[in-house]
Design a protein around this motif. Structure first.
Motif, PDB file in Angstrom:
ATOM      1  N   GLN A  90     -35.749  14.863  28.399  1.00 32.83           N
ATOM      2  CA  GLN A  90     -36.903  15.455  29.067  1.00 32.83           C
ATOM      3  C   GLN A  90     -36.653  15.468  30.569  1.00 32.83           C
ATOM      4  O   GLN A  90     -36.208  14.493  31.145  1.00 32.83           O
ATOM      5  N   VAL A  91     -36.998  16.601  31.178  1.00 37.08           N
ATOM      6  CA  VAL A  91     -36.766  16.764  32.606  1.00 37.08           C
ATOM      7  C   VAL A  91     -37.889  16.116  33.409  1.00 37.08           C
ATOM      8  O   VAL A  91     -39.072  16.284  33.097  1.00 37.08           O
ATOM      9  N   HIS A  92     -37.489  15.399  34.444  1.00 34.46           N
ATOM     10  CA  HIS A  92     -38.453  14.825  35.384  1.00 34.46           C
ATOM     11  C   HIS A  92     -37.966  15.057  36.791  1.00 34.46           C
ATOM     12  O   HIS A  92     -36.772  14.919  37.088  1.00 34.46           O
ATOM     13  N   LEU A  93     -38.905  15.397  37.666  1.00 32.76           N
ATOM     14  CA  LEU A  93     -38.680  15.437  39.110  1.00 32.76           C
ATOM     15  C   LEU A  93     -39.813  14.637  39.735  1.00 32.76           C
ATOM     16  O   LEU A  93     -40.984  14.952  39.502  1.00 32.76           O
TER      17      LEU A  93
ATOM     18  N   GLY B 286     -34.332  13.456  40.385  1.00 33.75           N
ATOM     19  CA  GLY B 286     -34.314  14.248  39.163  1.00 33.75           C
ATOM     20  C   GLY B 286     -33.663  13.504  38.013  1.00 33.75           C
ATOM     21  O   GLY B 286     -32.780  12.670  38.212  1.00 33.75           O
ATOM     22  N   SER B 287     -34.102  13.807  36.797  1.00 32.96           N
ATOM     23  CA  SER B 287     -33.489  13.243  35.605  1.00 32.96           C
ATOM     24  C   SER B 287     -33.683  14.207  34.448  1.00 32.96           C
ATOM     25  O   SER B 287     -34.574  15.070  34.478  1.00 32.96           O
ATOM     26  N   GLY B 288     -32.829  14.081  33.446  1.00 27.41           N
ATOM     27  CA  GLY B 288     -32.943  14.912  32.260  1.00 27.41           C
ATOM     28  C   GLY B 288     -32.242  16.249  32.353  1.00 27.41           C
ATOM     29  O   GLY B 288     -32.379  17.075  31.451  1.00 27.41           O
ATOM     30  N   PHE B 289     -31.503  16.466  33.428  1.00 26.98           N
ATOM     31  CA  PHE B 289     -30.720  17.698  33.588  1.00 26.98           C
ATOM     32  C   PHE B 289     -29.541  17.385  34.491  1.00 26.98           C
ATOM     33  O   PHE B 289     -29.483  16.319  35.110  1.00 26.98           O
TER      34      PHE B 289
ATOM     35  N   TYR C 278     -27.633  22.169  40.007  1.00 28.22           N
ATOM     36  CA  TYR C 278     -28.844  22.924  40.286  1.00 28.22           C
ATOM     37  C   TYR C 278     -29.037  23.191  41.770  1.00 28.22           C
ATOM     38  O   TYR C 278     -28.641  22.406  42.636  1.00 28.22           O
TER      39      TYR C 278
ATOM     40  N   TYR D 280     -37.632  23.828  37.278  1.00 31.74           N
ATOM     41  CA  TYR D 280     -38.426  22.625  37.045  1.00 31.74           C
ATOM     42  C   TYR D 280     -39.171  22.217  38.305  1.00 31.74           C
ATOM     43  O   TYR D 280     -38.631  22.315  39.400  1.00 31.74           O
TER      44      TYR D 280
ATOM     45  N   PHE E 173     -28.221  17.430  37.515  1.00 30.39           N
ATOM     46  CA  PHE E 173     -28.746  17.607  38.865  1.00 30.39           C
ATOM     47  C   PHE E 173     -27.738  18.297  39.779  1.00 30.39           C
ATOM     48  O   PHE E 173     -28.113  19.202  40.530  1.00 30.39           O
TER      49      PHE E 173
ATOM     50  N   ASN F 174     -28.828  11.658  42.199  1.00 30.89           N
ATOM     51  CA  ASN F 174     -29.724  12.687  41.658  1.00 30.89           C
ATOM     52  C   ASN F 174     -30.955  12.883  42.544  1.00 30.89           C
ATOM     53  O   ASN F 174     -32.087  13.029  42.046  1.00 30.89           O
TER      54      ASN F 174
END
Length: 117
Positions: free
Chosen positions: A1-4, A24-27, A32, A106, A29, A76
């Motif tokens: 799951q993506v979080h910023l 950021g987490s879940g992608f 992007y 996101y 970073f 990140n």
């Protein structure tokens, strides 16, 4: 799951400084395009600053020379150093992670910046 997750907002007097952070987490970073966007109620959102995966930056004319965007891919995290703040910088500042410069991807939850005169 993506979080910023943004942090660092607050109340500051005109002429002061703040540094915003966005983790950021879940992608992936580092791949992007990261942006800081601000919004005042009743007004359109404004792209404040952006940074590519390689570290190239661009800024809105309204903040050039006062704000600096940077990133630490190992952490990140993207930062927005804001100096010489003005009352018109008052807004909610959002972090955005996008796959292309022209896109928004996101979003974080935002952090309030208030500059008093």
């Amino acid at each position: 799951q993506v979080h910023l997750v943004e942090s660092g907002g607050g109340l500051v007097q005109a002429g002061g400084s703040l540094r915003l952070s966005c983790v950021g987490s879940g992608f992936t970073f580092s791949s992007y395009y990261m942006k800081w966007v601000r919004q005042v109620p009743g007004k359109e959102r404004e792209l404040v600053a952006a940074i590519t995966s390689g570290g190239s930056t661009n800024y809105a004319d309204s903040v050039k020379g006062r704000f600096t965007i940077s990133r630490d891919n190992a952490k990140n995290t993207v930062y927005l150093q804001m100096n010489s703040l003005k009352p018109e910088d008052t807004a909610v500042y959002y972090c955005n992670a996008a796959t292309a410069p022209s896109r928004y991807g996101y979003w974080g939850q935002g952090t309030q910046v208030t500059v008093s005169s």
